[in-house]
Design a protein around this motif. Structure first.
Motif, mmCIF file in Angstrom:
data_model
loop_
_atom_site.group_PDB
_atom_site.id
_atom_site.type_symbol
_atom_site.label_atom_id
_atom_site.label_comp_id
_atom_site.label_asym_id
_atom_site.label_seq_id
_atom_site.Cartn_x
_atom_site.Cartn_y
_atom_site.Cartn_z
ATOM 1 N N GLY A 239 2.200 -8.563 3.604
ATOM 2 C CA GLY A 239 3.000 -8.867 2.415
ATOM 3 C C GLY A 239 4.495 -8.756 2.616
ATOM 4 N N GLN A 240 4.990 -9.169 3.792
ATOM 5 C CA GLN A 240 6.417 -8.982 4.091
ATOM 6 C C GLN A 240 7.351 -9.804 3.222
ATOM 7 N N PHE A 241 6.812 -10.786 2.477
ATOM 8 C CA PHE A 241 7.674 -11.622 1.650
ATOM 9 C C PHE A 241 7.750 -11.140 0.208
ATOM 10 N N ASP A 242 7.030 -10.093 -0.136
ATOM 11 C CA ASP A 242 7.066 -9.551 -1.492
ATOM 12 C C ASP A 242 8.483 -9.114 -1.847
ATOM 13 N N ASP A 243 8.834 -9.237 -3.132
ATOM 14 C CA ASP A 243 10.224 -8.980 -3.511
ATOM 15 C C ASP A 243 10.618 -7.510 -3.454
ATOM 16 N N ALA A 244 9.664 -6.599 -3.262
ATOM 17 C CA ALA A 244 10.017 -5.191 -3.091
ATOM 18 C C ALA A 244 10.275 -4.820 -1.638
ATOM 19 N N VAL A 245 9.843 -5.652 -0.694
ATOM 20 C CA VAL A 245 9.823 -5.241 0.712
ATOM 21 C C VAL A 245 11.217 -5.216 1.331
ATOM 22 N N ILE A 307 2.296 -3.558 0.472
ATOM 23 C CA ILE A 307 3.184 -3.823 -0.667
ATOM 24 C C ILE A 307 3.254 -2.622 -1.607
ATOM 25 N N GLU A 308 2.108 -2.077 -1.973
ATOM 26 C CA GLU A 308 2.107 -0.958 -2.914
ATOM 27 C C GLU A 308 2.839 0.249 -2.333
ATOM 28 N N ILE A 309 2.681 0.478 -1.043
ATOM 29 C CA ILE A 309 3.378 1.590 -0.384
ATOM 30 C C ILE A 309 4.883 1.365 -0.428
ATOM 31 N N MET A 310 5.317 0.148 -0.073
ATOM 32 C CA MET A 310 6.748 -0.145 -0.028
ATOM 33 C C MET A 310 7.375 -0.072 -1.418
ATOM 34 N N GLU A 311 6.688 -0.598 -2.423
ATOM 35 C CA GLU A 311 7.256 -0.572 -3.774
ATOM 36 C C GLU A 311 7.284 0.844 -4.328
ATOM 37 N N THR A 312 6.250 1.629 -4.058
ATOM 38 C CA THR A 312 6.254 3.022 -4.506
ATOM 39 C C THR A 312 7.415 3.789 -3.891
ATOM 40 N N TYR A 313 7.655 3.567 -2.610
ATOM 41 C CA TYR A 313 8.770 4.232 -1.929
ATOM 42 C C TYR A 313 10.101 3.808 -2.539
ATOM 43 N N THR A 691 -21.221 6.255 -8.210
ATOM 44 C CA THR A 691 -20.413 6.586 -9.385
ATOM 45 C C THR A 691 -18.935 6.582 -9.021
ATOM 46 N N ASN A 692 -18.076 6.620 -10.047
ATOM 47 C CA ASN A 692 -16.609 6.566 -9.862
ATOM 48 C C ASN A 692 -16.219 5.364 -9.000
ATOM 49 N N CYS A 693 -16.744 4.208 -9.354
ATOM 50 C CA CYS A 693 -16.578 3.002 -8.529
ATOM 51 C C CYS A 693 -15.245 2.307 -8.833
ATOM 52 N N VAL A 694 -14.565 1.892 -7.770
ATOM 53 C CA VAL A 694 -13.273 1.210 -7.903
ATOM 54 C C VAL A 694 -13.200 0.089 -6.881
ATOM 55 N N LEU A 695 -12.718 -1.075 -7.330
ATOM 56 C CA LEU A 695 -12.373 -2.167 -6.426
ATOM 57 C C LEU A 695 -10.857 -2.205 -6.268
ATOM 58 N N ILE A 696 -10.384 -2.381 -5.019
ATOM 59 C CA ILE A 696 -8.963 -2.565 -4.729
ATOM 60 C C ILE A 696 -8.798 -3.976 -4.187
ATOM 61 N N LEU A 697 -7.870 -4.731 -4.774
ATOM 62 C CA LEU A 697 -7.686 -6.124 -4.392
ATOM 63 C C LEU A 697 -6.223 -6.393 -4.070
ATOM 64 N N ASP A 698 -5.981 -7.291 -3.118
ATOM 65 C CA ASP A 698 -4.623 -7.682 -2.750
ATOM 66 C C ASP A 698 -4.679 -9.078 -2.156
ATOM 67 N N ALA A 699 -3.787 -9.946 -2.598
ATOM 68 C CA ALA A 699 -3.682 -11.307 -2.061
ATOM 69 C C ALA A 699 -2.213 -11.705 -2.108
ATOM 70 N N PRO A 700 -1.441 -11.438 -1.051
ATOM 71 C CA PRO A 700 0.001 -11.699 -1.078
ATOM 72 C C PRO A 700 0.320 -13.124 -1.509
ATOM 73 N N GLY A 701 1.236 -13.240 -2.461
ATOM 74 C CA GLY A 701 1.648 -14.540 -2.957
ATOM 75 C C GLY A 701 0.814 -15.055 -4.107
ATOM 76 N N VAL A 702 -0.355 -14.456 -4.346
ATOM 77 C CA VAL A 702 -1.227 -14.878 -5.440
ATOM 78 C C VAL A 702 -1.449 -13.753 -6.437
ATOM 79 N N MET A 703 -1.691 -12.549 -5.933
ATOM 80 C CA MET A 703 -1.977 -11.412 -6.802
ATOM 81 C C MET A 703 -1.398 -10.164 -6.177
ATOM 82 N N ARG A 704 -0.708 -9.382 -6.983
ATOM 83 C CA ARG A 704 -0.172 -8.125 -6.492
ATOM 84 C C ARG A 704 -1.303 -7.096 -6.355
ATOM 85 N N PRO A 705 -1.103 -6.029 -5.589
ATOM 86 C CA PRO A 705 -2.165 -5.028 -5.414
ATOM 87 C C PRO A 705 -2.703 -4.543 -6.760
ATOM 88 N N LYS A 706 -4.020 -4.465 -6.855
ATOM 89 C CA LYS A 706 -4.666 -4.161 -8.134
ATOM 90 C C LYS A 706 -5.865 -3.261 -7.915
#
Length: 758
Positions: A239-245, A307-313, A691-706
């Protein structure tokens, strides 16, 4: 020109304005401001600058920078590469005639104390000339067109310009009238200048276009993990082109301590970045942790992109918790590619950590043949033992090396994982591939450490108070380290976790083939330059070996299945041999450190001359399922001590518990600005409720980390989840998905997404 510090302004402005940028609603505000300026200047007879159009989209396309989201989402950001030309349109309040009527000057400034002599400031006089006259390593300017009140100006950026955010000002006055009133405009526009692998005069020049597409522009790839020889590719959204990077990269560079005038040197920049991705010495990007306790952050295995790491930082300006080697390397890959340095993620399987830079990796055994663990008093004097990690991940960056003799440019190792200090900081590299391959430990930076990682010998010592130092050398293994070195090859990313079509074996780039004369020459050349290594290599082995041992090598074990640890022994002597055997099975961290003991079996084998026997230990699913840790690695170790001789043998088998891949189906054609339905599914392989099920999704340019919570999944049941993607532009990308629950974690999947025009 007064001094300014664009970095503080950049970070403050970006963090305060990030959500506004996301909504893309600043265009009207800027347009209104420009209208006010135009009305104020129109009545003046003195030449004044009404506005400057930096033509961000046009210039970005010319500079291979059109995928940077800052270009699309901000009107005050320009992303360029050094060594190229860019155009800008200057509008005055009167008819333009720069060769006769007006005198226009442009000022480009970088860093807190811009200076022309240091290369951090440029003063360009727009004289009306229509050609570029200066060489590639200097600023220059020409007039491309004059049309009414507007002039199109083209600027040449030097090929060695410092990389980062430049500020721009322009000044206009009447020509040939020294006392005339001058009008100076400073612009809010941030001009990002990056390395340029497309320009042969840039230190990062990479000749092949296919390589540039992969190592600079590809924003989804793989990190190879596992244990030799069973490896798999873990998808990662760079995700090097994300606007937070890019703003986050600027914050890291500013905190690195590298002076502004040195930020055009890829050697110094890459070395500084290897320090700034970890937080050991400073407020770096990631906090490293390996103990399995991650409650106050996120487990390293639960990141799927940068992306999420870079934006959090960027938002918090604090180090993000937590990372391990593949997270450090993946984020460093994002940063290097964002800045324009060709970079790839590299995995070394059976990677040595040589704590005393002796080149051999030392393993210690007591008088009975039992392995001495790290916390034992017989470990090295520093209290830290050498180790061999199942795998270790670092980066290669491509650059010339004018600081080294000819022939040592090309791929260079940099490593952000904090293992050992270099020049007082936790940094590593750049270390030339060619220097590593030749054993040239005299060439900077950190060649001895990397050489040991890929080509150290493993020396086994047995406690013996009768010899100097208290240990006698038993055996030397010359091919246990650096078994396989992988990277993702240039081209499409395979979307199956165990597919091997996109992996590239680059072991030969680091060392000659194992067992060849060239390989021995390389390691001995390095040993001659290191006093401790000379002492080890000069000591003879003392073991008498007449028993042949082997341990069964298993492939991956599907989760839920049982497996067997099998030892085979053969007596090649004419005498009876008695062998004491200790078989252990344990879950392992990828560093080779034991997490939990799963099972142990002690036994004895009695061998007549020329006899062969086996011993086995059955390991059940119920033994191991609750003891797995990150990466689901299990190591079986068999230690054999022959009573009648000094022979001691230790064998091991590393295996990975295999989990099912996530299935991703795109249910209709992906068209820009239309919902794209997708289905995500997998079969629960274990007889437990998830139990405690979570999906993590990321698609640079289409969807931000979710992160998406989902309902519980029945034992041996099927998980199905449907949602829509909402692509905003034409793009080819990869959707990366990870599933985690309390009982089952780190299931992954990926799918190529090709978004077509409406």
């Amino acid at each position: 020109m007064p001094t300014v510090n664009p970095y503080n302004e950049l970070i403050n402005r970006f963090t305060n304005d990030l959500e506004v940028c996301r909504r893309e609603d600043r265009d009207l505000e800027i347009e209104n401001e420009l209208n006010e300026i135009t009305r104020a200047f129109s009545a003046s007879k003195e030449p004044k600058i009404v506005c400057v159009d930096f033509q961000p989209r046009l210039n970005a396309a010319y500079h291979h920078c059109d995928r940077y989201e800052l270009v699309d989402r901000r009107t005050d950001c320009v992303v360029l590469r050094r060594g190229g030309m860019f155009s800008m349109v200057v509008e005055l309040n009167q008819q333009v005639n720069l060769s006769a009527e007006q005198q226009l000057k442009l000022y480009f400034s970088f860093g807190p104390r811009p200076n022309v002599k240091k290369g951090t400031q440029a003063h360009l006089l727009v004289s009306g000339k229509t050609t570029i006259e200066k060489t590639h390593d200097d600023w220059d300017v020409k007039v491309a067109k004059e049309n009414g009140k507007q002039a199109t100006i083209e600027v040449q950026i030097p090929t060695d310009a410092p990389v980062g955010v430049w500020s721009v000002a322009a000044e206009v006055s009447r020509r040939n009238q020294p006392e005339a009133e001058r009008h100076l405009r400073r612009f809010d526009t941030h001009v990002y200048i990056l390395f340029n692998p497309w320009n042969e005069n840039d230190g990062t020049y990479l000749p092949e276009e296919l390589m540039r597409q992969e190592y600079v522009l590809e924003d989804v790839g793989k990190v190879f993990v596992g244990s030799y020889p069973h490896t798999r590719g873990r998808h990662w959204a760079f995700g090097q082109f994300d606007d937070a990077v890019l703003p986050a990269c600027m914050l890291l560079l500013e905190r690195s301590g590298v002076k502004a005038e040195a930020r055009g040197d890829p050697v110094r920049v890459s070395r500084a970045l290897s320090k700034m991705v970890n937080s050991n010495d400073d407020s770096g990007l990631l906090v490293g942790k390996w103990d399995g306790e991650y409650e106050d952050g996120r487990a390293p295995a639960k990141w799927i992109g940068s992306i999420e790491i870079m934006e959090t930082y960027l938002r918090t300006r604090q180090s993000v918790k937590y990372g391990q080697c593949w997270v450090f390397a993946a984020c460093l890959n994002t940063i290097c590619r964002a800045l324009g340095m060709p970079c790839r993620v590299v995995t070394n399987f059976a990677s040595a950590h040589d704590t005393n830079i002796s080149l051999p990796i030392d393993e210690y055994f007591d008088e009975d043949g039992d392995k001495i663990e790290e916390n034992d008093r017989y470990a090295d004097p520093a209290g830290i033992r050498d180790s061999i990690w199942n795998f270790h991940v670092w980066n290669d960056v491509w650059m010339s090396r004018p600081d080294l003799p000819d022939g040592f440019g090309g791929w260079q190792v940099i490593d952000a994982t904090p293992q050992e200090t270099s020049d007082g900081s936790y940094q590593c590299g750049p270390a030339s591939h060619e220097a590593i391959k030749q054993g040239r430990v005299d060439l900077k930076y950190d060649v001895p450490f990397v050489l040991a990682e890929v080509n150290a010998d493993v020396v086994r010592w047995r406690k013996d108070d009768s010899v100097e130092g208290g240990f006698a050398k038993m055996t030397t293994q010359t091919s246990s380290v650096g078994r396989l070195i992988l990277t993702k090859k240039a081209g499409p990313v395979a979307t199956g976790g165990f597919f091997k079509s996109d992996r590239e074996d680059i072991t030969w780039e680091y060392k000659p083939p194992e067992g060849t004369r060239a390989e021995r020459v390389s390691i001995l050349t390095a040993a001659r330059r290191t006093r401790t290594a000379r002492q080890v290599f000069d000591m003879p082995s003392e073991a008498k070996e007449d028993i042949v041992f082997s341990i069964e090598d298993r492939d991956q074990v599907p989760i839920g299945d049982n497996f067997t640890v099998m030892l085979t022994t053969k007596n090649t002597s004419t005498e009876v041999r008695t062998i004491n055997v200790v078989m252990t099975c344990a879950s392992m961290y990828y560093t080779g450190a034991k997490a939990h003991t799963i099972k142990r079996h002690d036994g004895e084998i009695h061998l007549e001359p020329n006899q062969t026997k086996t011993m086995s230990m059955e390991v059940y699913y119920s033994d191991y399922y609750s003891k797995l840790v990150d990466h689901d690695l299990i190591k079986s170790i068999v230690i054999c001590n022959v009573n009648e001789t000094t022979q001691c043998w230790a064998g091991e088998d590393n295996l990975e518990v295999h989990k099912p891949d996530i299935q991703i189906d795109i249910l209709s054609a992906a068209v820009v600005k239309k919902p794209v339905p997708i289905k995500i599914s997998f079969d629960n392989p274990i007889p437990l409720m998830l139990t405690n099920c979570v999906l993590i999704l990321d698609a640079p340019g289409v969807m931000r980390p979710k992160r998406v919570p989902i309902k519980n999944i029945a034992p041996k049941g099927k998980m199905t989840f449907e949602m829509n993607l909402n692509p905003g532009r034409v793009i080819n990308t990869t959707l990366v998905v990870q599933f985690n629950s309390k009982q089952l974690h780190n299931l992954t999947g990926a799918k190529k997404v090709v978004v077509s025009p409406a």
